[in-house]
Design an enzyme around this catalytic site. Structure first.
Site, PDB file in Angstrom:
ATOM      1  N   CYS A  35      26.667  -7.403  40.108  1.00  0.00           N
ATOM      2  CA  CYS A  35      25.536  -7.164  40.998  1.00  0.00           C
ATOM      3  C   CYS A  35      24.294  -6.982  40.132  1.00  0.00           C
ATOM      4  O   CYS A  35      24.238  -7.489  39.018  1.00  0.00           O
ATOM      5  CB  CYS A  35      25.788  -5.990  41.937  1.00  0.00           C
ATOM      6  SG  CYS A  35      25.856  -4.370  41.154  1.00  0.00           S
ATOM      7  N   ARG A  84      27.091  -1.863  44.400  1.00  0.00           N
ATOM      8  CA  ARG A  84      27.930  -2.898  45.011  1.00  0.00           C
ATOM      9  C   ARG A  84      29.112  -3.308  44.146  1.00  0.00           C
ATOM     10  O   ARG A  84      30.268  -3.310  44.599  1.00  0.00           O
ATOM     11  CB  ARG A  84      27.074  -4.122  45.362  1.00  0.00           C
ATOM     12  CG  ARG A  84      26.092  -3.895  46.484  1.00  0.00           C
ATOM     13  CD  ARG A  84      25.130  -5.054  46.622  1.00  0.00           C
ATOM     14  NE  ARG A  84      24.217  -5.132  45.477  1.00  0.00           N
ATOM     15  CZ  ARG A  84      23.348  -6.127  45.271  1.00  0.00           C
ATOM     16  NH1 ARG A  84      23.299  -7.136  46.126  1.00  0.00           N
ATOM     17  NH2 ARG A  84      22.553  -6.111  44.228  1.00  0.00           N
TER      18      ARG A  84
END
Length: 227
Positions: free
Chosen positions: A7, A13
């Site tokens: 990410c 994430r």
């Protein structure tokens, strides 16, 4: 199979996806399934964002002991499958190590191709992508700076994409990865540098620049000029 999640900052994430994969492998006794994560603009050394850590715990995984890392070519090289959270991050990963487009996807892209085509290996995903075409909404947005509900939504979305993908793939394919041990220091002493050749003193020329160039090209060692 070793999976690399990528990410931007590597604090939300991709750590969620990494830790969910750890939990998945542990629950299903899959020692050949391993994972790591990194960020193209990583907050190097930072722990998982606190709200994201709570999301990970709520999904049944552990957020302990994590430190953000910047994406490096060697990480991509040792991965069987690279899953990015957005198209731009996917493309940046492929630029960082050329020749890896066959194993690099967004998470949503890989899951949809697997579901639609029945692909069970990374090679089959790559072949199927040629015919599948563009994926609608391939990205999972970064929730950093948003409300806690946005983090929860992102965590649920990652789980909803990742778990079916892992269920679909042949996870025994690929290589078994383990962290590389640190290189031991070389016990041999460093060699002494070779001495420089002696400086040759030539008489001053009425055209010193031309003479210096000629002398240097012929003698191939330092030249100084004295009267």
């Amino acid at each position: 199979m070793h999976v690399l999640f990528v990410c931007s900052g590597n604090v939300c994430r991709s750590p969620i996806a990494e830790r969910l994969t750890y939990a998945y492998a542990l629950a299903r006794d899959l020692p050949h399934l391993t994972a790591e994560s990194a960020g193209v603009r990583a907050l190097v050394g930072f722990p998982i964002e606190p709200v994201a850590a709570r999301v990970i715990e709520g999904l049944g995984a552990s957020a302990d002991g994590f430190r953000a890392r910047r994406l490096q070519p060697e990480m991509i090289k040792r991965a069987d499958l690279v899953l990015a959270m957005a198209e731009q991050i996917r493309d940046r990963s492929m630029e960082l190590l050329l020749g890896t487009s066959h194993c690099t996807f967004t998470l949503r892209e890989a899951r949809r191709i697997a579901a639609a085509t029945g692909a069970r290996t990374v090679a089959e995903l790559a072949v199927a992508r040629r015919d599948y075409g563009t994926i609608e909404e391939p990205n999972i947005s970064d929730p950093v700076g948003l409300a806690e509900s946005a983090f929860t939504e992102v965590g649920d979305r990652i789980a909803a994409e990742l778990i079916p993908l892992l269920d679909a793939l042949d996870l025994d394919s690929g290589t078994t990865w383990s962290p590389e041990p640190e290189a031991e220091p070389d016990p041999r002493p460093e060699p002494e540098p070779e001495p420089l050749p002696p400086v040759v003193h030539l008489p001053l020329s009425p055209r010193p620049l031309i003479a210096a160039r000629a002398a240097s090209s012929i003698l191939d060692y330092p030249v100084s000029w004295t009267r």
